[in-house]
Design an enzyme around this catalytic site. Structure first.
Site, PDB file in Angstrom:
ATOM      1  N   LYS A 149       0.859  -1.202   0.000  1.00 62.86           N
ATOM      2  CA  LYS A 149       0.000   0.000   0.000  1.00 62.86           C
ATOM      3  C   LYS A 149       0.879   1.231   0.000  1.00 62.86           C
ATOM      4  CE  LYS A 149       0.912   1.239   4.488  1.00 62.86           C
ATOM      5  NZ  LYS A 149       1.732   2.361   4.876  1.00 62.86           N
ATOM      6  N   ASP A 165      -2.709  -1.332  10.027  1.00 66.71           N
ATOM      7  CA  ASP A 165      -2.927  -1.348   8.577  1.00 66.71           C
ATOM      8  C   ASP A 165      -3.607  -2.626   8.092  1.00 66.71           C
ATOM      9  OD1 ASP A 165      -1.683   1.091   8.436  1.00 66.71           O
ATOM     10  OD2 ASP A 165       0.233   0.292   7.745  1.00 66.71           O
TER      11      ASP A 165
HETATM   12  C1  LIG Z   1       1.381   5.094  10.442  1.00 62.31           C
HETATM   13  C2  LIG Z   1       1.374   3.898   9.504  1.00 62.31           C
HETATM   14  C3  LIG Z   1       0.560   4.325   8.266  1.00 62.31           C
HETATM   15  O1  LIG Z   1       0.265   3.317   7.401  1.00 62.31           O
HETATM   16  O2  LIG Z   1       2.736   3.657   9.189  1.00 62.31           O
HETATM   17  P1  LIG Z   1       3.552   2.498   8.433  1.00 62.31           P
HETATM   18  O3  LIG Z   1       3.845   1.415   9.464  1.00 62.31           O
HETATM   19  O4  LIG Z   1       2.734   1.980   7.303  1.00 62.31           O
HETATM   20  O5  LIG Z   1       4.817   3.156   7.984  1.00 62.31           O
HETATM   21  C4  LIG Z   1       0.728   2.718  10.195  1.00 62.31           C
HETATM   22  O6  LIG Z   1      -0.611   2.978  10.507  1.00 62.31           O
HETATM   23  C5  LIG Z   1       1.433   2.254  11.447  1.00 62.31           C
HETATM   24  O7  LIG Z   1       0.757   1.098  11.876  1.00 62.31           O
HETATM   25  P2  LIG Z   1       1.485  -0.139  12.497  1.00 62.31           P
HETATM   26  O8  LIG Z   1       2.658  -0.491  11.604  1.00 62.31           O
HETATM   27  O9  LIG Z   1       0.503  -1.166  12.808  1.00 62.31           O
HETATM   28  O10 LIG Z   1       2.045   0.498  13.781  1.00 62.31           O
HETATM   29  P3  LIG Z   1       2.665  -0.271  14.999  1.00 62.31           P
HETATM   30  O11 LIG Z   1       3.826  -1.086  14.530  1.00 62.31           O
HETATM   31  O12 LIG Z   1       1.571  -0.911  15.759  1.00 62.31           O
HETATM   32  O13 LIG Z   1       3.178   0.985  15.817  1.00 62.31           O
HETATM   33  C6  LIG Z   1       4.419   1.084  16.374  1.00 62.31           C
HETATM   34  C7  LIG Z   1       4.376   2.240  17.357  1.00 62.31           C
HETATM   35  O14 LIG Z   1       4.157   3.475  16.668  1.00 62.31           O
HETATM   36  C8  LIG Z   1       3.302   4.324  17.418  1.00 62.31           C
HETATM   37  N1  LIG Z   1       2.073   4.628  16.678  1.00 62.31           N
HETATM   38  C9  LIG Z   1       1.637   3.824  15.670  1.00 62.31           C
HETATM   39  C10 LIG Z   1       0.488   4.149  14.962  1.00 62.31           C
HETATM   40  C11 LIG Z   1      -0.207   5.324  15.327  1.00 62.31           C
HETATM   41  N2  LIG Z   1      -1.320   5.702  14.690  1.00 62.31           N
HETATM   42  N3  LIG Z   1       0.241   6.097  16.329  1.00 62.31           N
HETATM   43  C12 LIG Z   1       1.384   5.764  17.010  1.00 62.31           C
HETATM   44  O15 LIG Z   1       1.790   6.484  17.918  1.00 62.31           O
HETATM   45  C13 LIG Z   1       3.026   3.594  18.718  1.00 62.31           C
HETATM   46  O16 LIG Z   1       3.994   4.011  19.643  1.00 62.31           O
HETATM   47  C14 LIG Z   1       3.260   2.147  18.367  1.00 62.31           C
HETATM   48  O17 LIG Z   1       3.651   1.397  19.485  1.00 62.31           O
HETATM   49  N1  LIG Z   2       5.544 -11.562   7.459  1.00 62.01           N
HETATM   50  C1  LIG Z   2       6.166 -10.423   7.741  1.00 62.01           C
HETATM   51  N2  LIG Z   2       6.643  -9.649   6.769  1.00 62.01           N
HETATM   52  C2  LIG Z   2       7.247  -8.465   7.052  1.00 62.01           C
HETATM   53  N3  LIG Z   2       7.447  -7.994   8.277  1.00 62.01           N
HETATM   54  C3  LIG Z   2       6.994  -8.728   9.303  1.00 62.01           C
HETATM   55  C4  LIG Z   2       6.345  -9.963   9.072  1.00 62.01           C
HETATM   56  N4  LIG Z   2       5.999 -10.460  10.263  1.00 62.01           N
HETATM   57  C5  LIG Z   2       6.419  -9.573  11.178  1.00 62.01           C
HETATM   58  N5  LIG Z   2       7.026  -8.526  10.627  1.00 62.01           N
HETATM   59  C6  LIG Z   2       7.588  -7.359  11.353  1.00 62.01           C
HETATM   60  O1  LIG Z   2       6.799  -6.207  11.040  1.00 62.01           O
HETATM   61  C7  LIG Z   2       7.626  -5.048  10.847  1.00 62.01           C
HETATM   62  C8  LIG Z   2       6.917  -4.045   9.930  1.00 62.01           C
HETATM   63  O2  LIG Z   2       6.917  -4.559   8.649  1.00 62.01           O
HETATM   64  P1  LIG Z   2       6.114  -4.004   7.398  1.00 62.01           P
HETATM   65  O3  LIG Z   2       4.654  -4.148   7.592  1.00 62.01           O
HETATM   66  O4  LIG Z   2       6.694  -4.678   6.213  1.00 62.01           O
HETATM   67  O5  LIG Z   2       6.519  -2.494   7.317  1.00 62.01           O
HETATM   68  P2  LIG Z   2       5.729  -1.139   7.514  1.00 62.01           P
HETATM   69  O6  LIG Z   2       4.846  -1.289   8.726  1.00 62.01           O
HETATM   70  O7  LIG Z   2       6.788  -0.104   7.689  1.00 62.01           O
HETATM   71  O8  LIG Z   2       4.968  -0.901   6.263  1.00 62.01           O
HETATM   72  C9  LIG Z   2       8.925  -5.631  10.291  1.00 62.01           C
HETATM   73  O9  LIG Z   2      10.023  -4.819  10.602  1.00 62.01           O
HETATM   74  C10 LIG Z   2       9.026  -7.008  10.959  1.00 62.01           C
HETATM   75  O10 LIG Z   2       9.777  -6.949  12.143  1.00 62.01           O
END
Ligand SMILES: C[C@@](CO)(OP(=O)(O)O)[C@H](O)COP(=O)(O)OP(=O)(O)OC[C@H]1O[C@@H](n2ccc(N)nc2=O)[C@H](O)[C@@H]1O
Ligand SMILES: Nc1ncnc2c1ncn2[C@@H]1O[C@H](COP(=O)(O)OP(=O)(O)O)[C@@H](O)[C@H]1O
Length: 287
Positions: free
Chosen positions: A10, A141
Protein backbone atom coordinates in the site's frame (compact mmCIF):
# COMPACT_ATOMS: atom_id res chain seq x y z
CA UNK A 1 -8.52 -24.35 -4.60
CA UNK A 2 -6.67 -21.03 -4.91
CA UNK A 3 -3.12 -21.57 -3.63
CA UNK A 4 -1.25 -18.48 -4.85
CA UNK A 5 -2.44 -15.40 -2.99
CA UNK A 6 -1.31 -11.82 -3.70
CA UNK A 7 -0.18 -9.76 -0.73
CA UNK A 8 0.09 -6.28 -2.22
CA UNK A 9 1.84 -3.16 -0.98
CA UNK A 10 0.00 0.00 0.00
CA UNK A 11 0.90 3.65 -0.25
CA UNK A 12 -0.29 6.40 2.07
CA UNK A 13 -1.10 8.98 -0.62
CA UNK A 14 -1.53 11.50 2.20
CA UNK A 15 -1.03 11.22 5.94
CA UNK A 16 -1.94 13.87 8.52
CA UNK A 17 -1.52 13.66 12.27
CA UNK A 18 -4.34 15.50 14.02
CA UNK A 19 -3.59 14.62 17.64
CA UNK A 20 -2.32 12.16 20.17
CA UNK A 21 -4.55 9.85 22.21
CA UNK A 22 -4.26 9.16 25.96
CA UNK A 23 -2.56 5.82 25.17
CA UNK A 24 0.15 7.56 23.13
CA UNK A 25 -1.17 6.46 19.72
CA UNK A 26 -1.65 9.17 17.12
CA UNK A 27 -4.91 10.06 15.42
CA UNK A 28 -4.45 10.05 11.67
CA UNK A 29 -6.24 11.11 8.52
CA UNK A 30 -4.75 9.04 5.73
CA UNK A 31 -5.49 7.88 2.20
CA UNK A 32 -4.59 4.28 1.37
CA UNK A 33 -4.19 2.95 -2.15
CA UNK A 34 -2.88 -0.51 -3.12
CA UNK A 35 -0.16 -1.26 -5.63
CA UNK A 36 -0.31 -4.05 -8.20
CA UNK A 37 3.00 -5.21 -6.73
CA UNK A 38 3.82 -7.15 -3.59
CA UNK A 39 4.61 -10.48 -1.98
CA UNK A 40 2.99 -13.76 -2.97
CA UNK A 41 1.80 -16.25 -0.38
CA UNK A 42 1.33 -19.93 -1.14
CA UNK A 43 -1.31 -21.24 1.24
CA UNK A 44 -2.54 -24.80 1.31
CA UNK A 45 -5.12 -25.89 3.83
CA UNK A 46 -4.86 -29.48 5.04
CA UNK A 47 -6.13 -31.66 7.86
CA UNK A 48 -2.81 -32.16 9.65
CA UNK A 49 -3.89 -30.02 12.60
CA UNK A 50 -0.61 -28.12 12.21
CA UNK A 51 0.34 -24.67 10.92
CA UNK A 52 3.64 -24.86 9.06
CA UNK A 53 5.60 -21.82 7.86
CA UNK A 54 7.81 -23.19 5.08
CA UNK A 55 9.75 -19.96 4.53
CA UNK A 56 11.02 -18.25 7.68
CA UNK A 57 11.52 -14.50 7.20
CA UNK A 58 15.06 -13.35 8.02
CA UNK A 59 15.19 -11.45 11.29
CA UNK A 60 11.63 -12.34 12.31
CA UNK A 61 11.18 -15.27 14.73
CA UNK A 62 8.32 -17.51 13.53
CA UNK A 63 6.16 -16.81 16.57
CA UNK A 64 6.37 -13.06 15.82
CA UNK A 65 5.82 -13.50 12.10
CA UNK A 66 2.52 -11.88 11.17
CA UNK A 67 1.80 -14.80 8.81
CA UNK A 68 1.88 -17.25 11.72
CA UNK A 69 0.14 -14.88 14.13
CA UNK A 70 -2.72 -14.33 11.67
CA UNK A 71 -3.19 -18.07 11.10
CA UNK A 72 -3.19 -18.79 14.85
CA UNK A 73 -5.65 -15.97 15.48
CA UNK A 74 -8.11 -17.17 12.85
CA UNK A 75 -7.86 -20.75 14.08
CA UNK A 76 -8.55 -19.69 17.67
CA UNK A 77 -11.51 -17.44 16.77
CA UNK A 78 -13.06 -20.01 14.43
CA UNK A 79 -12.71 -22.74 17.07
CA UNK A 80 -14.48 -20.48 19.59
CA UNK A 81 -17.28 -19.92 17.10
CA UNK A 82 -17.58 -23.58 16.21
CA UNK A 83 -16.78 -23.12 12.50
CA UNK A 84 -13.29 -24.64 12.44
CA UNK A 85 -13.11 -27.92 10.50
CA UNK A 86 -11.69 -30.92 12.37
CA UNK A 87 -7.87 -31.04 12.39
CA UNK A 88 -7.65 -27.76 10.47
CA UNK A 89 -4.07 -27.18 9.41
CA UNK A 90 -2.19 -25.40 6.65
CA UNK A 91 1.21 -24.88 5.13
CA UNK A 92 2.20 -21.32 4.37
CA UNK A 93 5.07 -19.92 2.30
CA UNK A 94 5.94 -16.36 1.31
CA UNK A 95 7.85 -15.06 -1.66
CA UNK A 96 8.95 -11.68 -0.27
CA UNK A 97 9.44 -8.78 -2.62
CA UNK A 98 8.50 -5.92 -0.29
CA UNK A 99 11.15 -4.38 1.94
CA UNK A 100 10.38 -4.74 5.64
CA UNK A 101 9.62 -1.61 7.59
CA UNK A 102 9.45 0.40 4.40
CA UNK A 103 6.05 2.00 4.95
CA UNK A 104 4.59 -0.29 2.27
CA UNK A 105 2.67 -2.39 4.79
CA UNK A 106 4.21 -5.73 3.78
CA UNK A 107 3.80 -7.45 7.15
CA UNK A 108 0.23 -6.18 7.61
CA UNK A 109 -0.60 -7.23 4.07
CA UNK A 110 0.77 -10.73 4.70
CA UNK A 111 -1.43 -10.98 7.80
CA UNK A 112 -4.53 -9.83 5.89
CA UNK A 113 -3.90 -12.27 3.05
CA UNK A 114 -3.60 -15.16 5.52
CA UNK A 115 -6.87 -14.18 7.25
CA UNK A 116 -8.76 -13.91 3.95
CA UNK A 117 -7.20 -17.03 2.38
CA UNK A 118 -7.62 -19.38 5.34
CA UNK A 119 -11.15 -18.12 5.99
CA UNK A 120 -11.86 -19.06 2.38
CA UNK A 121 -10.09 -22.43 2.42
CA UNK A 122 -11.25 -23.58 5.86
CA UNK A 123 -14.74 -22.13 5.20
CA UNK A 124 -14.76 -20.55 8.64
CA UNK A 125 -17.48 -18.10 7.56
CA UNK A 126 -16.19 -14.74 8.81
CA UNK A 127 -17.27 -11.63 6.88
CA UNK A 128 -14.60 -9.19 5.68
CA UNK A 129 -15.79 -6.78 8.41
CA UNK A 130 -15.22 -9.45 11.04
CA UNK A 131 -11.80 -10.35 9.65
CA UNK A 132 -10.85 -6.65 9.56
CA UNK A 133 -11.78 -6.29 13.23
CA UNK A 134 -9.72 -9.39 14.08
CA UNK A 135 -6.82 -8.07 12.01
CA UNK A 136 -6.72 -4.73 13.84
CA UNK A 137 -5.26 -6.54 16.85
CA UNK A 138 -2.28 -7.51 14.64
CA UNK A 139 -1.63 -4.03 13.21
CA UNK A 140 -3.33 -0.76 12.32
CA UNK A 141 -2.93 -1.35 8.58
CA UNK A 142 -4.39 -4.86 8.51
CA UNK A 143 -8.08 -3.79 8.17
CA UNK A 144 -7.59 -1.90 4.90
CA UNK A 145 -5.80 -4.88 3.36
CA UNK A 146 -8.61 -7.21 4.49
CA UNK A 147 -11.35 -4.95 3.12
CA UNK A 148 -9.50 -4.55 -0.16
CA UNK A 149 -10.77 -1.15 -1.31
CA UNK A 150 -8.76 2.06 -1.51
CA UNK A 151 -9.82 4.04 1.50
CA UNK A 152 -9.71 7.25 3.43
CA UNK A 153 -8.98 6.29 7.04
CA UNK A 154 -9.36 7.94 10.42
CA UNK A 155 -8.55 6.88 13.98
CA UNK A 156 -5.29 4.92 13.93
CA UNK A 157 -6.26 3.89 10.40
CA UNK A 158 -9.18 1.55 11.14
CA UNK A 159 -12.22 3.71 10.30
CA UNK A 160 -12.41 3.23 6.56
CA UNK A 161 -14.36 5.09 3.87
CA UNK A 162 -14.02 3.80 0.27
CA UNK A 163 -12.60 6.34 -2.19
CA UNK A 164 -11.33 6.19 -5.77
CA UNK A 165 -8.19 8.27 -6.22
CA UNK A 166 -6.56 8.32 -9.68
CA UNK A 167 -4.70 5.06 -10.35
CA UNK A 168 -1.34 6.61 -11.21
CA UNK A 169 1.94 4.92 -11.98
CA UNK A 170 4.43 5.07 -9.15
CA UNK A 171 8.16 4.76 -8.87
CA UNK A 172 8.76 3.48 -5.34
CA UNK A 173 12.31 3.72 -4.02
CA UNK A 174 14.00 2.54 -0.86
CA UNK A 175 16.71 4.90 0.46
CA UNK A 176 18.70 2.02 1.97
CA UNK A 177 18.10 2.96 5.60
CA UNK A 178 15.46 1.59 7.92
CA UNK A 179 13.11 3.93 9.75
CA UNK A 180 11.30 2.40 12.72
CA UNK A 181 7.67 3.52 13.12
CA UNK A 182 7.92 4.15 16.92
CA UNK A 183 11.01 6.34 16.43
CA UNK A 184 9.05 8.65 14.13
CA UNK A 185 5.99 8.78 16.39
CA UNK A 186 8.15 9.54 19.45
CA UNK A 187 10.17 12.29 17.78
CA UNK A 188 9.78 15.64 19.56
CA UNK A 189 9.93 17.44 16.21
CA UNK A 190 6.90 15.59 14.81
CA UNK A 191 3.93 17.90 14.28
CA UNK A 192 0.77 16.46 15.78
CA UNK A 193 -1.59 19.40 15.38
CA UNK A 194 -2.66 19.44 11.75
CA UNK A 195 -6.24 20.77 11.81
CA UNK A 196 -8.90 18.11 11.18
CA UNK A 197 -10.45 18.57 7.73
CA UNK A 198 -13.40 16.97 6.00
CA UNK A 199 -12.61 14.25 3.49
CA UNK A 200 -13.69 16.32 0.45
CA UNK A 201 -11.36 19.14 1.41
CA UNK A 202 -8.49 16.69 1.89
CA UNK A 203 -9.05 15.06 -1.48
CA UNK A 204 -9.01 18.44 -3.24
CA UNK A 205 -5.92 19.84 -1.49
CA UNK A 206 -2.30 19.00 -2.32
CA UNK A 207 -1.38 15.69 -0.69
CA UNK A 208 1.28 15.69 2.05
CA UNK A 209 2.70 13.44 4.74
CA UNK A 210 3.23 14.93 8.23
CA UNK A 211 5.98 12.39 9.00
CA UNK A 212 8.07 13.50 6.05
CA UNK A 213 9.75 16.61 7.55
CA UNK A 214 11.02 14.67 10.57
CA UNK A 215 12.18 11.68 8.56
CA UNK A 216 13.98 13.90 6.04
CA UNK A 217 15.66 15.78 8.86
CA UNK A 218 16.79 12.66 10.74
CA UNK A 219 17.80 10.52 7.75
CA UNK A 220 20.15 12.09 5.22
CA UNK A 221 19.48 9.26 2.75
CA UNK A 222 15.75 10.01 2.73
CA UNK A 223 16.41 13.73 2.30
CA UNK A 224 18.67 13.06 -0.68
CA UNK A 225 16.22 10.63 -2.27
CA UNK A 226 13.19 12.96 -1.95
CA UNK A 227 15.16 15.93 -3.26
CA UNK A 228 16.36 13.91 -6.24
CA UNK A 229 12.91 12.49 -7.11
CA UNK A 230 11.27 15.93 -6.79
CA UNK A 231 13.29 17.03 -9.81
CA UNK A 232 11.22 14.63 -11.92
CA UNK A 233 7.77 14.30 -10.33
CA UNK A 234 5.64 14.98 -7.25
CA UNK A 235 7.21 12.73 -4.59
CA UNK A 236 6.49 11.87 -0.97
CA UNK A 237 7.19 9.55 1.90
CA UNK A 238 4.77 6.63 2.43
CA UNK A 239 3.66 5.89 6.01
CA UNK A 240 6.54 6.55 8.38
CA UNK A 241 9.01 5.63 5.63
CA UNK A 242 11.58 4.71 4.70
CA UNK A 243 10.22 4.34 1.13
CA UNK A 244 9.48 7.32 -1.07
CA UNK A 245 7.19 7.33 -4.11
CA UNK A 246 7.05 9.55 -7.16
CA UNK A 247 3.86 9.70 -9.26
CA UNK A 248 3.58 9.61 -13.04
CA UNK A 249 0.84 9.42 -15.66
CA UNK A 250 2.53 6.64 -17.62
CA UNK A 251 4.55 3.54 -16.89
CA UNK A 252 7.29 4.56 -19.32
CA UNK A 253 7.81 7.93 -17.61
CA UNK A 254 8.24 6.15 -14.26
CA UNK A 255 10.66 3.59 -15.76
CA UNK A 256 12.79 6.32 -17.34
CA UNK A 257 13.44 7.84 -13.91
CA UNK A 258 14.16 4.40 -12.41
CA UNK A 259 16.81 3.94 -15.11
CA UNK A 260 18.51 7.15 -13.96
CA UNK A 261 18.51 6.17 -10.27
CA UNK A 262 21.81 5.43 -8.52
CA UNK A 263 22.38 1.69 -8.93
CA UNK A 264 22.81 1.04 -5.20
CA UNK A 265 19.21 2.11 -4.54
CA UNK A 266 16.40 -0.41 -4.87
CA UNK A 267 13.23 0.62 -6.61
CA UNK A 268 10.28 -0.66 -8.58
CA UNK A 269 7.51 0.68 -10.79
CA UNK A 270 3.90 -0.25 -10.04
CA UNK A 271 0.41 0.95 -10.75
CA UNK A 272 -2.00 2.21 -8.09
CA UNK A 273 -5.02 -0.06 -7.61
CA UNK A 274 -8.29 0.91 -5.95
CA UNK A 275 -9.27 -2.76 -5.67
CA UNK A 276 -6.70 -4.94 -3.98
CA UNK A 277 -5.15 -7.67 -6.17
CA UNK A 278 -6.15 -10.03 -3.35
CA UNK A 279 -9.83 -9.25 -3.85
CA UNK A 280 -9.47 -9.36 -7.63
CA UNK A 281 -8.33 -12.98 -7.36
CA UNK A 282 -11.22 -13.84 -5.06
CA UNK A 283 -13.84 -12.32 -7.34
CA UNK A 284 -12.33 -13.91 -10.48
CA UNK A 285 -12.56 -17.23 -8.70
CA UNK A 286 -16.16 -16.81 -7.60
CA UNK A 287 -17.45 -15.58 -11.00
C1 LIG B 1 1.38 5.09 10.44
C2 LIG B 1 1.37 3.90 9.50
C3 LIG B 1 0.56 4.32 8.27
O1 LIG B 1 0.27 3.32 7.40
O2 LIG B 1 2.74 3.66 9.19
P1 LIG B 1 3.55 2.50 8.43
O3 LIG B 1 3.85 1.42 9.46
O4 LIG B 1 2.73 1.98 7.30
O5 LIG B 1 4.82 3.16 7.98
C4 LIG B 1 0.73 2.72 10.19
O6 LIG B 1 -0.61 2.98 10.51
C5 LIG B 1 1.43 2.25 11.45
O7 LIG B 1 0.76 1.10 11.88
P2 LIG B 1 1.49 -0.14 12.50
O8 LIG B 1 2.66 -0.49 11.60
O9 LIG B 1 0.50 -1.17 12.81
O10 LIG B 1 2.05 0.50 13.78
P3 LIG B 1 2.66 -0.27 15.00
O11 LIG B 1 3.83 -1.09 14.53
O12 LIG B 1 1.57 -0.91 15.76
O13 LIG B 1 3.18 0.99 15.82
C6 LIG B 1 4.42 1.08 16.37
C7 LIG B 1 4.38 2.24 17.36
O14 LIG B 1 4.16 3.48 16.67
C8 LIG B 1 3.30 4.32 17.42
N1 LIG B 1 2.07 4.63 16.68
C9 LIG B 1 1.64 3.82 15.67
C10 LIG B 1 0.49 4.15 14.96
C11 LIG B 1 -0.21 5.32 15.33
N2 LIG B 1 -1.32 5.70 14.69
N3 LIG B 1 0.24 6.10 16.33
C12 LIG B 1 1.38 5.76 17.01
O15 LIG B 1 1.79 6.48 17.92
C13 LIG B 1 3.03 3.59 18.72
O16 LIG B 1 3.99 4.01 19.64
C14 LIG B 1 3.26 2.15 18.37
O17 LIG B 1 3.65 1.40 19.49
N1 LIG C 1 5.54 -11.56 7.46
C1 LIG C 1 6.17 -10.42 7.74
N2 LIG C 1 6.64 -9.65 6.77
C2 LIG C 1 7.25 -8.46 7.05
N3 LIG C 1 7.45 -7.99 8.28
C3 LIG C 1 6.99 -8.73 9.30
C4 LIG C 1 6.35 -9.96 9.07
N4 LIG C 1 6.00 -10.46 10.26
C5 LIG C 1 6.42 -9.57 11.18
N5 LIG C 1 7.03 -8.53 10.63
C6 LIG C 1 7.59 -7.36 11.35
O1 LIG C 1 6.80 -6.21 11.04
C7 LIG C 1 7.63 -5.05 10.85
C8 LIG C 1 6.92 -4.04 9.93
O2 LIG C 1 6.92 -4.56 8.65
P1 LIG C 1 6.11 -4.00 7.40
O3 LIG C 1 4.65 -4.15 7.59
O4 LIG C 1 6.69 -4.68 6.21
O5 LIG C 1 6.52 -2.49 7.32
P2 LIG C 1 5.73 -1.14 7.51
O6 LIG C 1 4.85 -1.29 8.73
O7 LIG C 1 6.79 -0.10 7.69
O8 LIG C 1 4.97 -0.90 6.26
C9 LIG C 1 8.93 -5.63 10.29
O9 LIG C 1 10.02 -4.82 10.60
C10 LIG C 1 9.03 -7.01 10.96
O10 LIG C 1 9.78 -6.95 12.14
Amino acid sequence: MIEQWPSPAKLNLFLYITGRREDGYHNLQTLFQFLDYGDTLTITADSSGELKLLTPVAGVPDEQNLIVRAALLLREKAAARGTLPANAGASLAVDKRLPMGGGLGGGSSNAATVLVALNHQWQTGFSFEELAALGLSLGADVPVFVQGFAAYAEGVGEKLTPVSPAEKWYLVMHPGVSVATPVVFNDPLLTRDTPYRQINELLEADFRNDCEAVVRKRFREVEQLVSWLLEYAPSRLTGTGACVFAEFDTESAARQVLELAPKELQGFVARGANVSPLHRILSEHSS
